[in-house]
Design an enzyme around this catalytic site. Structure first.
Site, mmCIF file in Angstrom:
data_model
loop_
_atom_site.group_PDB
_atom_site.id
_atom_site.type_symbol
_atom_site.label_atom_id
_atom_site.label_comp_id
_atom_site.label_asym_id
_atom_site.label_seq_id
_atom_site.Cartn_x
_atom_site.Cartn_y
_atom_site.Cartn_z
ATOM 1 N N ASP A 189 3.299 -4.672 7.741
ATOM 2 C CA ASP A 189 2.051 -3.915 7.683
ATOM 3 C C ASP A 189 0.898 -4.906 7.844
ATOM 4 O O ASP A 189 0.607 -5.687 6.947
ATOM 5 C CB ASP A 189 1.972 -3.180 6.339
ATOM 6 C CG ASP A 189 0.631 -2.488 6.130
ATOM 7 O OD1 ASP A 189 -0.247 -2.595 7.011
ATOM 8 O OD2 ASP A 189 0.465 -1.845 5.082
ATOM 9 N N CYS A 233 -4.703 2.233 -3.914
ATOM 10 C CA CYS A 233 -3.514 2.797 -3.261
ATOM 11 C C CYS A 233 -2.318 1.860 -3.356
ATOM 12 O O CYS A 233 -1.507 1.778 -2.434
ATOM 13 C CB CYS A 233 -3.781 3.125 -1.790
ATOM 14 S SG CYS A 233 -5.047 4.338 -1.559
ATOM 15 N N GLN A 285 -4.291 -5.334 6.853
ATOM 16 C CA GLN A 285 -5.278 -6.265 6.293
ATOM 17 C C GLN A 285 -5.272 -7.621 6.987
ATOM 18 O O GLN A 285 -6.122 -8.457 6.678
ATOM 19 C CB GLN A 285 -5.028 -6.471 4.789
ATOM 20 C CG GLN A 285 -5.216 -5.225 3.945
ATOM 21 C CD GLN A 285 -6.667 -4.779 3.833
ATOM 22 O OE1 GLN A 285 -7.598 -5.525 4.137
ATOM 23 N NE2 GLN A 285 -6.871 -3.547 3.405
ATOM 24 N N HIS A 319 0.874 -1.173 0.000
ATOM 25 C CA HIS A 319 0.000 0.000 0.000
ATOM 26 C C HIS A 319 0.917 1.229 0.000
ATOM 27 O O HIS A 319 2.008 1.180 0.561
ATOM 28 C CB HIS A 319 -0.841 -0.057 1.272
ATOM 29 C CG HIS A 319 -1.936 0.961 1.352
ATOM 30 N ND1 HIS A 319 -1.713 2.271 1.696
ATOM 31 C CD2 HIS A 319 -3.265 0.853 1.159
ATOM 32 C CE1 HIS A 319 -2.860 2.924 1.713
ATOM 33 N NE2 HIS A 319 -3.824 2.091 1.388
ATOM 34 N N LYS A 322 -10.307 -1.250 9.930
ATOM 35 C CA LYS A 322 -10.526 -2.370 9.010
ATOM 36 C C LYS A 322 -10.885 -3.639 9.778
ATOM 37 O O LYS A 322 -11.128 -4.683 9.186
ATOM 38 C CB LYS A 322 -9.268 -2.615 8.179
ATOM 39 C CG LYS A 322 -8.947 -1.459 7.248
ATOM 40 C CD LYS A 322 -7.674 -1.710 6.480
ATOM 41 C CE LYS A 322 -7.124 -0.462 5.855
ATOM 42 N NZ LYS A 322 -7.859 -0.023 4.667
HETATM 43 C C1 LIG Z 1 -2.273 -2.903 3.314
HETATM 44 C C2 LIG Z 1 -2.648 -1.563 3.868
HETATM 45 N N1 LIG Z 1 -1.731 -0.841 4.514
HETATM 46 C C3 LIG Z 1 -2.020 0.367 5.042
HETATM 47 C C4 LIG Z 1 -3.274 0.920 4.921
HETATM 48 C C5 LIG Z 1 -3.547 2.261 5.529
HETATM 49 O O1 LIG Z 1 -4.189 2.070 6.725
HETATM 50 P P1 LIG Z 1 -4.818 3.267 7.564
HETATM 51 O O2 LIG Z 1 -6.055 3.671 6.839
HETATM 52 O O3 LIG Z 1 -5.121 2.656 8.889
HETATM 53 O O4 LIG Z 1 -3.813 4.328 7.673
HETATM 54 C C6 LIG Z 1 -4.254 0.205 4.254
HETATM 55 C C7 LIG Z 1 -5.601 0.788 4.103
HETATM 56 O O5 LIG Z 1 -6.106 1.043 3.045
HETATM 57 C C8 LIG Z 1 -3.937 -1.060 3.718
HETATM 58 O O6 LIG Z 1 -4.859 -1.771 3.062
#
Ligand SMILES: Cc1ncc(COP(=O)(O)O)c(C=O)c1O
Lengths: 141, 412
Positions: free
Chosen positions: B206, B370, B209, B129, B232
């Protein structure tokens, strides 16, 4: 030649024939398919409009006193929307374009169907057409 | 240990926990398949937000008065819930954040700001992301370090051979997601961490998800940093956490300066508070932090195994149904996948399809999610993404598949 407003009224009347969203969208898709092709030479990054989720290219030429628009998109519904905007504004003088009220789009009942990102795209498209008009006007002064 | 309740998986009861699902969109029953963007919230979570403001709202860690103590206790209890849930050694290894993005930015700034040197290499997986790419680019640019991508295979899995080769460059840090939001791939993070550690690289995972779908054990993974997002995983927006190993967090610079993160402030120089407060300057999203713990409790009441079993069933069902449609092209077919289904329909732009589905009351995501580098590696501008949560049903998938078919007929 019909006025900008007359063409806009025609478009609104056309859409009023369809009662449900499916009809309206099918109409939009048909308009998209009928949109005259843009010269490939203009499908470049500097013709892309920012603020659209699908890619939209817009080009404008000055022919005599009038501006001629051509455009394309990789999404067909977007093409239909472009077509709605081009029809009233094509072959008009810069001043006519700059003064045009494009509020008719609301009357079609389209904006309420369009997601906010799409609605932003719509605003960007109108803005870009007016920017072209402004540029041509500045050049001719 | 969380003991699993005796109740069996009751989908109808679960759906009843989500009032928002019970509504019409564009005249049709809502089908919400945009869970990878954000999940809906159960009544327990909504109620907990209200309870906080009705009963215990006060600033935390400051007042001697009763309400402040109650709010502080609830906040710290939630930290404990996160510690147990992620199996961290200490509660102070859990830093509350506003989400996964802030977690990554915190590490990039507070670790990278102190330790990154010119010429250092950071490896970032090609399926990240933007939240796990851009913070590294920003700090790397400042420090003269370099960010290199780990390529992905056509299957949507990381190219581990290429990763082996990249490790020979002695990177200082590897950033990789546990589950890809664009492809659904579950990455072999335990193996990636082991290989990276052998080369002396730290690893940030990260987990934005993964939190809603699977049991996470940061000690078993041996992750150095692990970021999660509350929104999420059935929790409030603007809530999240960073796990970091104690010794690493202790060495790092503070991230933000302000109230609560200091030990002493003097104009001749200030000193920092102990963990976790060193990284929690200012009044935090108190109710978000507290309720994130409630969301985790809620998931554990159902059981993560049950959640992932149900979601996996939905994924397989959706994939087999879509497979029957002409021109269906799944993007990302890793062997190990979470309930994210990214795909294209031949001759149809994802955005057009998303528009028609919206008219049918079906919420999906279209675009690059994204994760532009992922789309670039497939040479596509974007996909349609349906992502499932515990409350989704096969009947909803039937409507979705029917909608896709109808849209394709209109658009082709
Ligand atoms: C894999 C991943 N990393 C990071 C994020 C960003 O997360 P946050 O909205 O909590 O900043 C997302 C959300 O879209 C995501 O899907």
């Amino acid at each position: 030649m019909e006025s900008i407003q007359e063409i806009q009224e025609e478009i609104v009347d056309d859409f009023a024939l369809f009662e449900d969203w499916m009809g309206k969208y099918n109409h939009l898709i048909d308009l998209g398919k009928d949109l005259p092709e843009i010269d490939d030479a203009y499908k470049t990054d500097d013709h892309l409009i920012k603020g659209c989720q699908s890619r939209v290219w817009l080009h404008a030429d000055m022919k005599g006193e009038k501006i001629h628009f051509s455009a394309d998109s990789d999404a067909i519904i977007t093409k239909g929307i472009i077509s709605l905007l081009i029809r009233p504004l094509n072959h008009r003088s810069p001043d006519e374009i700059l003064n045009a009220d494009m509020g008719f789009v609301d009357e079609i009942g389209l904006k309420e169907h369009l997601s906010p990102t799409r609605a932003n795209g719509l605003v960007s498209m109108i803005k870009q057409m007016k920017t072209y008009a402004l540029a041509f006007k500045a050049k001719s002064l | 240990m969380i003991t699993k309740p005796e109740t069996k998986f009751d989908l109808e009861a679960i759906r009843n926990e989500f009032p928002i699902l019970n509504q019409k969109v564009n005249g049709q029953d809502l089908v919400y398949f945009d869970n990878a963007a954000t999940s809906q919230k159960p009544k327990k979570v909504i109620q907990a937000i209200q309870d906080y403001y009705q009963n215990i709202n006060a600033n935390i860690h400051r007042g001697v008065h009763k309400l402040s103590q109650l709010a502080t206790d609830a906040y710290e209890a939630s930290r404990k819930t996160l510690q147990e849930h992620l199996n961290a050694r200490f509660a102070h290894e859990i830093i509350f954040t506003t989400g996964a993005s802030q977690g990554v930015n915190l590490v990039a700034r507070a670790w990278g700001g102190k330790f990154l040197k010119s010429g250092d290499i950071i490896l970032v997986s090609g399926m990240e992301h933007h939240s796990n790419i851009v913070p590294w680019q920003i700090i790397a640019q400042e420090k003269g370090a370099e960010v290199l991508p780990i390529p992905i295979l056509e299957s949507g899995e990381l190219d581990l051979e290429a990763f082996h080769e990249l490790l020979k460059k002695n990177p200082v840090l590897v950033a990789v997601n546990h589950v890809s939001n664009a492809l659904g791939t579950i990455n072999p993070v335990k193996e990636i961490i082991k290989l990276s550690h052998e080369k002396g690289a730290l690893v940030l995972v990260d987990g934005a998800q993964s939190l809603p779908h699977m049991k996470i054990d940061v000690q078993d993974l041996n992750a150095d940093f692990y970021v999660v997002s509350g929104h999420k995983a059935y929790g409030p927006t603007g809530s999240g956490a960073l796990y970091g190993k104690e010794d690493l967090l202790k060495e790092m610079n503070p991230y933000m300066g302000g109230g609560e993160m200091i030990s002493e402030v003097k104009f001749s120089g200030s000193t920092w508070a102990d963990l976790p407060h060193k990284f929690e300057a200012g009044t935090p999203h108190i109710e978000g932090g507290i309720v994130l713990g409630k969301a985790i409790d809620w998931m554990n009441e159902i059981g993560l195994e049950e959640i992932s079993r149900h979601e996996n069933e939905l994924l397989i069902y959706a994939q087999s149904k879509l497979n029957e449609l002409e021109g269906f092209r799944p993007i990302g077919q890793a062997k190990n996948k979470a309930s994210v289904l990214s795909f294209l329909m031949e001759g149809v732009h994802p955005y057009d399809l998303g528009m028609i589905l919206d008219q049918l009351g079906i919420a999906v995501r279209t675009g690059h999610h994204c994760a532009q580098p992922v789309m670039d590696s497939y040479k596509i501008p974007g996909t349609i993404r349906a992502s499932f949560a515990v409350y989704n049903t096969k009947a909803e998938i039937d409507r979705f598949v029917q909608g896709v078919q109808q849209a394709c007929e209109m658009l082709r």
